[in-house]
Design a protein around this motif. Structure first.
Motif: not given
Lengths: 91, 418
Positions: B10-14, B151-153, B165-167
């Motif tokens: 995973p390399r996309i950070m929201w 929030n970070v996802g 990010a919504g969890l």
């Protein structure tokens, strides 16, 4: 209800200037004289710059832990104005 | 069962600043912290919440709820008017923090954006990204304010990163990868998935797809040919598996403005002035995006519930306020004039790259361009609408600029107006 009370009055303010800290905390008002009372601020909520036409002004949202105050510093005219306040509410 | 999941790291950070406007107000006003508050564009008895604090959301006061309804739910509910410079400050601070980690940062709206680490070297492991996520959280508290939470996802594509990010709102940090994707889907409802609302939800359920797991298990050809009946089905098939399908720039299609008429009326001068003002602000948007418009549409809704809509397409594009108003007013003059107008709007379409530098064969646009540029520069320096048409003077008193919600394209322009 919107509890904001508009005041828009020039006030005397004492400001504290620091060094070696984040830009948001470099300068913050510590107390002001308003209606012959000295109000000491305990916390800075947020400071943000904005412009009025060509003039740069800085908005300081501060609190004395009772009420919240919105102060405006005019960087050109070097004046402080108490724009508004939100009276504290006992919860 | 082999779902064909994307096994890339995973390399996309929201990054999501939830309830951004309400949180910015609570950051600024300590007396409003931990209290149900909302923000609206214009305070009135029947205004709507456009951002609610977490405390308000917990009481059922969400975006779109009217002030009167909110106060019925919670008599202590506080509603404030939007303060764009404050939100812009928070937005700029957040963006500066994000840009210090990767050159590929894209703000999706005022309160959320992504950091793309895919082109970074291999030392950017999941563990390192988690550490960066916590570091960003700490910097947000230090550089924006101690009450501000994000929030970070982290995930292999935008869709899953936003889901992550919504969890755990309002201060979570979660990673979704092929290792835990199935567990995450099992914990969610179908309409918890971003992009699946009532329309797509009922369409999926009509094919007995009523959970994220069943959505994942659905065949690609079923989704493409029957459920979505378009390439969207294939996109959803890949999106759910963690493959990136949302990394594209959307093309600018229209520019426009609308306004709910303050004091509905059929007064010719009042309506013309307000529409003229809308045309001028639309012209500024048009020039801000450096495009010309060939198409003009005007629409009105009346107090009776009836509507008026007309549009015209021209061979040549326009960019000056006066030319736009000329075309808008021609359509506006065709309306039924006895009816009281409740809402009005205009849209410029058929947008083309600006041809302002070309010399016209029959009409020299050079002079128009110089005048328009000079007026824009004066307004940039002394504040928006220092110079404007006399006809729109009344409109400037009534029409207020709203905070742009969807994108960030016009934020700089809005602040000049402020």
């Amino acid at each position: 209800m919107d509890p904001t009370q508009i005041i828009n009055q020039r006030v005397e303010v004492a400001v504290f200037y620091r060094k070696d800290c984040d830009v948001s905390m470099l300068a913050y008002p510590v107390k002001m004289k308003f209606k012959n009372q000295e109000i000491k601020f305990t916390r800075l909520g947020l400071r943000h710059p904005t412009s009025k036409g060509r003039r740069m002004v800085h908005i300081f949202d501060v609190t004395d832990d009772v009420n919240d105050y919105r102060l405006e510093f005019d960087a050109q005219g070097l004046t402080w104005t108490l724009i508004s306040m939100i009276p504290g509410v006992s919860l | 069962m082999n779902y064909g999941l994307n096994t890339d790291e995973p390399r996309i950070m929201w990054i999501d600043l939830n309830s951004a406007f309400a949180m910015a107000e609570q950051q600024a006003h300590p007396s409003l912290r931990n209290r149900p508050i909302g923000v609206t564009n214009r305070l009135s008895p029947e205004c709507c919440v456009i951002a609610a604090s977490y405390e308000a959301k917990a009481l059922g006061i969400k975006v779109g709820v009217r002030r009167s309804e909110a106060i019925a739910l919670c008599p202590d509910f506080v509603m404030l008017e939007t303060d764009p410079p404050k939100y812009h400050h928070v937005y700029k601070k957040l963006m500066a923090i994000m840009q210090s980690y990767s050159p590929k940062v894209k703000m999706k709206s005022i309160d959320e954006g992504i950091i793309d680490f895919r082109d970074m070297d291999k030392t950017y492991t999941t563990e390192r990204l988690i550490a960066i996520g916590y570091e960003i959280k700490a910097r947000v508290k230090k550089e924006i304010g101690d009450y501000t939470k994000i929030n970070v996802g982290i995930a292999p594509n935008r869709f899953l990163a936003k889901t992550a990010a919504g969890l755990h709102k309002p201060d979570g940090l979660d990673v979704i990868s092929y290792r835990n994707l199935l567990d995450v889907y099992k914990s969610l409802e179908l309409q918890d998935l971003n992009g699946i609302a009532d329309g797509f939800g009922s369409r999926l359920r009509s094919f007995k797809i009523d959970t994220p797991m069943k959505f994942l298990e659905a065949r690609e050809d079923l989704l493409r040919k029957q459920v979505f009946k378009s390439i969207n089905g294939m996109h959803w098939f890949n999106r759910l598996r963690g493959f990136e399908v949302d990394d594209f720039e959307t093309k600018l299609g229209t520019v426009g403005r609308q306004w709910v008429v303050k004091n509905p009326s059929n007064d010719e001068d009042y309506l013309r002035s307000c529409l003229h003002f809308l045309a001028e602000t639309t012209g500024k948007k048009l020039r801000f995006r450096n495009v010309d418009a060939r198409g003009v549409a005007v629409w009105l809704t009346f107090q009776s519930g009836e509507t008026f809509y007309d549009k015209r397409t021209y061979k040549t594009g326009v960019f000056t306020d006066s030319d736009i108003w000329l075309r808008v007013s021609k359509i506006f003059n065709q309306r039924p004039k006895h009816m009281s107008v409740r809402t009005m709007g205009l849209t410029l379409y058929k947008l083309e790259p600006s041809a302002r530098s070309q010399i016209g064969l029959f009409h020299n646009t050079e002079k128009d361009q110089h005048v328009t540029t000079a007026v824009d520069e004066i307004n940039d320096m002394y504040g928006m609408f220092t110079v404007h048409s006399g006809d729109s003077l009344e409109g400037t008193k009534h029409v207020k600029q709203k905070i742009p919600f969807g994108g960030t394209e016009y934020f700089e322009l809005l602040l000049k107006r402020q």
